[in-house]
Design a protein around this motif. Structure first.
Motif, PDB file in Angstrom:
ATOM      1  N   SER A 491       0.852  -1.194   0.000  1.00 28.92           N
ATOM      2  CA  SER A 491       0.000   0.000   0.000  1.00 28.92           C
ATOM      3  C   SER A 491       0.879   1.232   0.000  1.00 28.92           C
ATOM      4  N   GLU A 492       0.270   2.399  -0.127  1.00 29.36           N
ATOM      5  CA  GLU A 492       1.024   3.651  -0.017  1.00 29.36           C
ATOM      6  C   GLU A 492       1.595   3.814   1.390  1.00 29.36           C
ATOM      7  N   ASP A 493       0.840   3.388   2.414  1.00 32.10           N
ATOM      8  CA  ASP A 493       1.357   3.455   3.786  1.00 32.10           C
ATOM      9  C   ASP A 493       2.582   2.558   3.948  1.00 32.10           C
ATOM     10  N   ASP A 494       2.538   1.390   3.323  1.00 34.31           N
ATOM     11  CA  ASP A 494       3.673   0.468   3.378  1.00 34.31           C
ATOM     12  C   ASP A 494       4.900   1.098   2.734  1.00 34.31           C
ATOM     13  N   LYS A 495       4.717   1.710   1.573  1.00 37.90           N
ATOM     14  CA  LYS A 495       5.824   2.359   0.862  1.00 37.90           C
ATOM     15  C   LYS A 495       6.399   3.505   1.679  1.00 37.90           C
ATOM     16  N   ARG A 496       5.525   4.354   2.218  1.00 34.74           N
ATOM     17  CA  ARG A 496       5.999   5.490   3.007  1.00 34.74           C
ATOM     18  C   ARG A 496       6.751   5.014   4.252  1.00 34.74           C
ATOM     19  N   THR A 497       6.202   4.009   4.933  1.00 34.40           N
ATOM     20  CA  THR A 497       6.835   3.502   6.152  1.00 34.40           C
ATOM     21  C   THR A 497       8.215   2.924   5.846  1.00 34.40           C
ATOM     22  N   ALA A 498       8.332   2.189   4.750  1.00 31.96           N
ATOM     23  CA  ALA A 498       9.626   1.620   4.376  1.00 31.96           C
ATOM     24  C   ALA A 498      10.631   2.707   4.022  1.00 31.96           C
ATOM     25  N   GLU A 499      10.183   3.708   3.285  1.00 30.46           N
ATOM     26  CA  GLU A 499      11.102   4.751   2.824  1.00 30.46           C
ATOM     27  C   GLU A 499      11.519   5.699   3.948  1.00 30.46           C
ATOM     28  N   GLU A 500      10.699   5.822   4.989  1.00 40.07           N
ATOM     29  CA  GLU A 500      11.043   6.712   6.109  1.00 40.07           C
ATOM     30  C   GLU A 500      12.145   6.142   6.991  1.00 40.07           C
ATOM     31  N   TYR A 501      12.347   4.837   6.915  1.00 40.53           N
ATOM     32  CA  TYR A 501      13.244   4.192   7.876  1.00 40.53           C
ATOM     33  C   TYR A 501      14.701   4.164   7.425  1.00 40.53           C
ATOM     34  N   THR A 502      15.583   4.585   8.307  1.00 39.27           N
ATOM     35  CA  THR A 502      17.009   4.258   8.263  1.00 39.27           C
ATOM     36  C   THR A 502      17.433   3.996   9.699  1.00 39.27           C
ATOM     37  N   PRO A 503      18.322   3.046   9.941  1.00 42.17           N
ATOM     38  CA  PRO A 503      18.715   2.765  11.333  1.00 42.17           C
ATOM     39  C   PRO A 503      19.405   3.945  12.004  1.00 42.17           C
ATOM     40  N   GLU A 504      20.099   4.759  11.205  1.00 44.32           N
ATOM     41  CA  GLU A 504      20.777   5.920  11.791  1.00 44.32           C
ATOM     42  C   GLU A 504      19.761   6.929  12.334  1.00 44.32           C
ATOM     43  N   LYS A 505      18.688   7.133  11.602  1.00 49.38           N
ATOM     44  CA  LYS A 505      17.670   8.101  12.016  1.00 49.38           C
ATOM     45  C   LYS A 505      16.979   7.669  13.308  1.00 49.38           C
ATOM     46  N   PHE A 506      16.780   6.355  13.472  1.00 49.36           N
ATOM     47  CA  PHE A 506      16.029   5.833  14.601  1.00 49.36           C
ATOM     48  C   PHE A 506      16.936   5.196  15.668  1.00 49.36           C
ATOM     49  N   GLU A 507      18.206   5.522  15.628  1.00 49.36           N
ATOM     50  CA  GLU A 507      19.164   4.896  16.543  1.00 49.36           C
ATOM     51  C   GLU A 507      18.724   5.008  18.004  1.00 49.36           C
TER      52      GLU A 507
END
Length: 538
Positions: A491-507
């Motif tokens: 879905s669009e939510d799935d795409k957005r959620t995947a693209e928002e993630y990087t481990p550095e950002k959420f360390e």
């Protein structure tokens, strides 16, 4: 003046800060994004006070009753720590340490006079979400207009706070919730509340102030509410335990709702804290007070864990839902869930896969049920002062239209049909509880929390749920936490959620998992919470 509301909001924020004694104020701004331990290292607390913060509420109550330390000592430690937490995360909307210390002194005197505690929570500090009424204290529901009105000071305790007061609790602060009490974040006229694990991230919402305060060591047990995930989401974002019962199991009378008297979707109230046993302590204190006698919305159901029977025999049979069919969890959440399932299987528990059911349909229905007035009350409250409608408030109201009575009745019919369908599906699974992600991933970057369905689905069907820390934090060096390669998205939510993630950002962000049980099976969920959390994160 166009920004007059901002001047008044800033003045109130300054008033809250002024309620912190000078000796409890930080002299320098903490370095780094992880501010969980600032209180412990600031020199504001004594070494003995720091040690007090290491206990859960159950242990605190036992130690105070045994006179290992006094209620005043405990209240002082938590007031100091809460003061620091507010300075690092903006989590408090009303702070009253003098009132707390006077109450603690009275409790100490009563223990000395009678030789026994006032109640099972004698001397235990409890923090309270903004929207939950506490006599004589401020309340806003996230609106400056309400704060400044006659409604802005509660005339009486809510039923839930009255029961805790009778049990000996000490109240010392009220914590932030977002505008309209309808964000999975915590932003309002007071500004955003920050996540103590990583201040670039949200602590979640709508009970985000509680989560930030507890995670920063400023509270041991808090009162949260949940109409779309507002206990489970912030607890998950901040690595805590949280428990959401069915909507009518615990008392809500006296609280200030974001949509008062709307019953198309009814919120629940429950605990947030640092241990599984504290979740049960909270619930048991409330139900032992027989709230159904004073709050007609509460069902007459005493706490009965002895009646739990597992379909799996001597152990719970656990379903696992890897994703909800709309949004695949981010890598750290998937890794935590795999690890949990592996540990449970190794410990001898039967774990079976569960497929999602009608997830997107649930969201489309929820969006209609949340704002049957089309958002008129939200816009009206903001218009009282001219404060702007915040972006996440606008987002959650997108597409909402005012409904006629006939349209509301039709929506309720659809809700009941959905619940009946899911109940039939749940029964066919032959499981005791289901283990699943608490959210698509760790806490969101501030201002970006736009996926509710891992929690809100279970508000729609009114099933009890709990979250617990999986013992995992996002680590850029962990290959299991690496960002996914582009893939085919659900879905669009799935795409957005995947693209928002990087481990550095959420360390450093913690990961919680969620447990769901059938309707009215709070005791089973609580027992499963104690069992599963001990296996997964001993």
């Amino acid at each position: 003046m166009a920004n007059d509301w901002k001047i008044r909001a800033d003045a109130y924020k300054a008033q809250v800060l002024a309620s912190i004694p000078e000796a409890w104020r930080l002299k320098t701004k903490p370095s780094g994004k992880d501010v969980r331990h600032v209180a412990e290292t600031s020199g504001i607390l004594t070494p003995d006070e720091v040690q007090l913060l290491a206990r859960d509420a159950t242990q605190l109550a036992a130690d105070i009753a045994a006179r290992k330390f006094s209620a005043v000592q405990v209240a002082t430690a938590y007031c100091k720590s809460a003061a620091v937490a507010h300075q690092t995360t903006n989590c408090i909307m009303d702070f009253f340490p003098d009132e707390a210390l006077a109450r603690a002194k009275w409790l100490d005197d009563e223990l000395e006079r009678t030789g026994k505690p006032v109640g099972v929570l004698h001397g235990v500090p409890i923090s309270v979400k903004d929207m939950v009424a506490l006599k004589g204290r401020r309340i806003s529901a996230g609106y400056l207009g309400i704060l400044e009105s006659a409604e802005g000071v509660s005339a009486e305790d809510a039923v839930i706070t009255a029961a805790f007061r009778a049990a000996g609790a000490v109240f010392y602060c009220k914590t932030t919730n977002p505008q309209a009490i309808m964000h999975l974040e915590c932003d309002s006229f007071l500004g955003p509340t920050l996540n103590p694990f990583n201040t670039d991230l949200t602590p979640g919402g709508s009970t985000g102030g509680e989560a930030a305060l507890i995670a920063a060591g400023g509270s041991v047990l808090g009162i949260g509410t949940d109409i779309g995930g507002s206990i489970r989401n912030p607890c998950a974002n901040c690595g805590l335990y949280g428990f959401k019962p069915c909507a009518s199991r615990l008392p809500k009378s006296g609280n200030m709702s974001g949509m008062p008297n709307q019953e198309t979707i009814v919120g629940a109230i429950g605990p947030m804290g640092v241990s599984a046993r504290d979740m049960e302590l909270f619930v048991k204190v409330q139900l032992d007070a027989k709230p159904w006698k004073v709050d007609p919305s509460v069902v007459k159901m005493p706490w009965r864990p002895e009646e739990v029977e597992w379909v799996g025999g001597s152990k719970p049979r656990i379903g696992v839902q890897w994703h909800d069919g709309v949004c695949v969890p981010q890598p750290p959440m998937r890794a935590a869930l795999r690890m949990a399932v592996d540990k449970l299987k190794a410990a001898g528990y039967e774990v079976v896969e569960v497929q999602p059911r009608k997830t997107w349909e649930a969201w489309l229905l929820l969006k209609e049920l949340y704002f049957t007035d089309g958002g008129a009350r939200v816009r009206g409250e903001a218009a009282r002062t001219g404060e702007p409608i915040l972006p996440l408030t606008e987002w959650v109201m997108t597409g909402a239209t005012e409904k006629t009575p006939t349209q509301v009745m039709e929506l309720v019919r659809q809700r009941e049909a959905f619940r009946k369908d899911y109940a039939k599906y749940w029964e066919s699974l032959n499981i005791d509880v289901m283990l699943l992600p608490a959210m698509p991933g760790p806490a969101n970057v501030l201002g970006t929390s736009k996926y509710w369905l891992y929690t809100a689905f279970y508000n729609l069907v009114d099933y009890p749920g709990a979250v617990f820390p999986a013992g995992v934090q996002v680590d850029p060096k962990n290959p299991e936490h690496a960002r996914d390669e582009p893939r085919e998205y659900l879905s669009e939510d799935d795409k957005r959620t995947a693209e928002e993630y990087t481990p550095e950002k959420f360390e450093n962000a913690p990961i919680d998992l969620q447990i769901i049980g059938g309707h009215w099976e709070e005791e089973k969920v609580m027992e499963a919470l104690k069992i599963i959390s001990k296996v997964v994160n001993p």
